[in-house]
Design a protein around this motif. Structure first.
Motif, PDB file in Angstrom:
ATOM      1  N   UNK A  84       6.068   6.708  -0.185  1.00 50.31           N
ATOM      2  CA  UNK A  84       6.395   5.626   0.945  1.00 50.31           C
ATOM      3  C   UNK A  84       5.390   4.487   0.762  1.00 50.31           C
ATOM      4  N   UNK A  85       6.116   3.372   0.830  1.00 49.91           N
ATOM      5  CA  UNK A  85       5.227   2.078   0.634  1.00 49.91           C
ATOM      6  C   UNK A  85       5.408   1.019   1.743  1.00 49.91           C
ATOM      7  N   UNK A  86       4.187   0.673   2.036  1.00 45.47           N
ATOM      8  CA  UNK A  86       4.226  -0.378   3.049  1.00 45.47           C
ATOM      9  C   UNK A  86       3.927  -1.825   2.521  1.00 45.47           C
ATOM     10  N   UNK A  87       4.613  -2.651   2.696  1.00 48.17           N
ATOM     11  CA  UNK A  87       4.316  -4.019   2.306  1.00 48.17           C
ATOM     12  C   UNK A  87       4.684  -5.064   3.328  1.00 48.17           C
ATOM     13  N   UNK A  88       4.115  -6.116   3.215  1.00 49.23           N
ATOM     14  CA  UNK A  88       4.244  -7.347   4.376  1.00 49.23           C
ATOM     15  C   UNK A  88       4.001  -8.515   3.471  1.00 49.23           C
ATOM     16  N   UNK A  89       4.800  -9.580   3.984  1.00 47.99           N
ATOM     17  CA  UNK A  89       4.787 -10.683   3.121  1.00 47.99           C
ATOM     18  C   UNK A  89       5.140 -11.953   4.457  1.00 47.99           C
ATOM     19  N   UNK A  98      -3.194  -7.066  -2.962  1.00 45.68           N
ATOM     20  CA  UNK A  98      -2.867  -8.168  -2.207  1.00 45.68           C
ATOM     21  C   UNK A  98      -2.576  -9.215  -3.091  1.00 45.68           C
ATOM     22  N   UNK A  99      -1.491  -9.887  -2.850  1.00 39.79           N
ATOM     23  CA  UNK A  99      -1.158 -11.047  -3.994  1.00 39.79           C
ATOM     24  C   UNK A  99      -0.789 -12.186  -3.308  1.00 39.79           C
ATOM     25  N   UNK A 100      -1.482 -13.300  -3.215  1.00 40.40           N
ATOM     26  CA  UNK A 100      -1.173 -14.500  -2.406  1.00 40.40           C
ATOM     27  C   UNK A 100      -0.412 -15.365  -3.682  1.00 40.40           C
ATOM     28  N   UNK A 101       0.605 -16.101  -2.986  1.00 39.58           N
ATOM     29  CA  UNK A 101       1.178 -17.002  -3.931  1.00 39.58           C
ATOM     30  C   UNK A 101       1.819 -18.088  -3.236  1.00 39.58           C
ATOM     31  N   UNK A 102       1.659 -19.332  -3.665  1.00 41.79           N
ATOM     32  CA  UNK A 102       2.464 -20.687  -3.110  1.00 41.79           C
ATOM     33  C   UNK A 102       3.513 -20.659  -4.100  1.00 41.79           C
ATOM     34  N   UNK A 103       4.573 -20.825  -3.565  1.00 44.72           N
ATOM     35  CA  UNK A 103       5.953 -21.044  -4.438  1.00 44.72           C
ATOM     36  C   UNK A 103       5.989 -22.273  -4.817  1.00 44.72           C
ATOM     37  N   UNK A 104       6.660 -22.286  -6.031  1.00 44.16           N
ATOM     38  CA  UNK A 104       6.945 -23.773  -6.503  1.00 44.16           C
ATOM     39  C   UNK A 104       8.239 -23.854  -6.449  1.00 44.16           C
ATOM     40  N   UNK A 105       9.055 -22.681  -6.757  1.00 43.32           N
ATOM     41  CA  UNK A 105      10.513 -23.026  -6.735  1.00 43.32           C
ATOM     42  C   UNK A 105      11.407 -22.571  -5.660  1.00 43.32           C
ATOM     43  N   UNK A 106      12.360 -23.270  -5.097  1.00 45.29           N
ATOM     44  CA  UNK A 106      13.041 -22.606  -3.841  1.00 45.29           C
ATOM     45  C   UNK A 106      14.190 -21.594  -4.681  1.00 45.29           C
ATOM     46  N   UNK A 107      14.366 -20.506  -3.758  1.00 45.35           N
ATOM     47  CA  UNK A 107      15.291 -19.466  -4.295  1.00 45.35           C
ATOM     48  C   UNK A 107      14.971 -18.201  -3.858  1.00 45.35           C
ATOM     49  N   UNK A 148      -5.989  -3.758  12.665  1.00 45.42           N
ATOM     50  CA  UNK A 148      -4.829  -2.749  13.422  1.00 45.42           C
ATOM     51  C   UNK A 148      -3.961  -2.407  12.297  1.00 45.42           C
ATOM     52  N   UNK A 149      -3.520  -3.375  11.396  1.00 50.89           N
ATOM     53  CA  UNK A 149      -2.740  -2.896  10.409  1.00 50.89           C
ATOM     54  C   UNK A 149      -3.387  -1.790   9.427  1.00 50.89           C
ATOM     55  N   UNK A 150      -4.483  -2.270   9.015  1.00 47.73           N
ATOM     56  CA  UNK A 150      -5.155  -1.278   8.038  1.00 47.73           C
ATOM     57  C   UNK A 150      -5.285   0.218   9.121  1.00 47.73           C
ATOM     58  N   UNK A 151      -5.747   0.127  10.055  1.00 47.19           N
ATOM     59  CA  UNK A 151      -5.802   1.502  10.753  1.00 47.19           C
ATOM     60  C   UNK A 151      -4.543   2.136  10.805  1.00 47.19           C
ATOM     61  N   UNK A 152      -3.451   1.396  11.090  1.00 46.35           N
ATOM     62  CA  UNK A 152      -2.172   1.987  11.201  1.00 46.35           C
ATOM     63  C   UNK A 152      -1.617   2.619  10.035  1.00 46.35           C
ATOM     64  N   UNK A 184       0.965  -1.199   0.000  1.00 48.20           N
ATOM     65  CA  UNK A 184       0.013   0.090  -0.057  1.00 48.20           C
ATOM     66  C   UNK A 184       0.982   1.254   0.095  1.00 48.20           C
ATOM     67  N   UNK A 185       0.456   2.144  -0.977  1.00 45.69           N
ATOM     68  CA  UNK A 185       1.409   3.515  -0.992  1.00 45.69           C
ATOM     69  C   UNK A 185       0.811   4.412   0.316  1.00 45.69           C
ATOM     70  N   UNK A 186       1.373   4.744   1.002  1.00 46.05           N
ATOM     71  CA  UNK A 186       1.075   5.723   2.250  1.00 46.05           C
ATOM     72  C   UNK A 186       1.153   7.158   1.867  1.00 46.05           C
ATOM     73  N   UNK A 187       2.344   7.502   1.372  1.00 48.45           N
ATOM     74  CA  UNK A 187       2.381   8.976   1.123  1.00 48.45           C
ATOM     75  C   UNK A 187       2.845   9.113  -0.321  1.00 48.45           C
ATOM     76  N   UNK A 188       2.934  10.196  -0.832  1.00 54.32           N
ATOM     77  CA  UNK A 188       3.218  10.608  -2.224  1.00 54.32           C
ATOM     78  C   UNK A 188       2.490  10.597  -3.540  1.00 54.32           C
ATOM     79  N   UNK A 189       2.441  11.852  -4.087  1.00 53.77           N
ATOM     80  CA  UNK A 189       1.735  11.828  -5.408  1.00 53.77           C
ATOM     81  C   UNK A 189       0.299  11.460  -5.365  1.00 53.77           C
TER      82      UNK A 189
END
Length: 162
Positions: A58-63, A32-41, A103-107, A1-6
């Motif tokens: 400013x970008x917030x990301x969580x994985x 949001x992008x869910x993905x189950x990995x198939x290849x290690x690396x 809470x993450x959304x409100x933060x 999610x983009x928090x600030x800018x433009x």
């Protein structure tokens, strides 16, 4: 999610270790992008701001990596139904996960709103300083204009006396 800018938008892509693009979006504010990995690396992700070079963002990301551990021991090998206490624990756990997401959304919203408020505060401060300077210039001009009304202009002293 983009928090600030433009306009709060950014380009993003994700590549797997083989260099294959598995996700690509342009000018998104949040996603949001869910993905189950198939290849290690090493998976590569990039947030690009090429289309908006004048505004910094400013970008917030969580994985999350890996599966969530089971709530109760031996939950996957269980043959019998859950007891009332165990099902209550599962329900509470799911509710707490929902609370964490909220809470993450409100933060994030608070960070966006704080940025907007600080920007607005800066603009109001500059406007106030400008108004103060204009007020002083107008005040000094009025004093000088009024002073010129009450000063007596004497004719030149050129020979005739009274």
């Amino acid at each position: 999610q983009v928090i600030t800018g433009g306009h709060y938008d950014v380009d993003c892509y994700v590549e797997d270790p083989n260099g294959r693009t598995i996700y690509k979006e342009t000018k998104k504010q949040y996603d949001s992008f869910p993905h189950r990995t198939e290849v290690k690396g090493v998976y590569t992700f990039c947030f690009s701001n090429e289309f908006s070079t004048f505004s910094h963002k400013t970008v917030y990301f969580d994985f999350q990596v890996g599966d969530e551990p089971p709530i109760l021991p031996d939950m996957s090998n269980r043959v019998t139904a859950l007891t009332q206490m165990e099902s209550a624990c599962v329900t509470i756990h799911e509710a707490l996960n929902t609370v964490i997401d909220s809470q993450t959304h409100y933060r994030l919203r608070e960070a966006q709103d704080r940025s907007r408020a600080e920007d607005l505060n800066g603009r109001v401060s500059y406007w106030s300083v400008g108004e103060t300077l204009i007020l002083f210039v107008v005040s000094i001009g009025q004093v000088m204009l009024l002073k010129s009304f009450f000063t007596e202009k004497r004719p030149g002293s050129g020979g005739a006396g009274t």
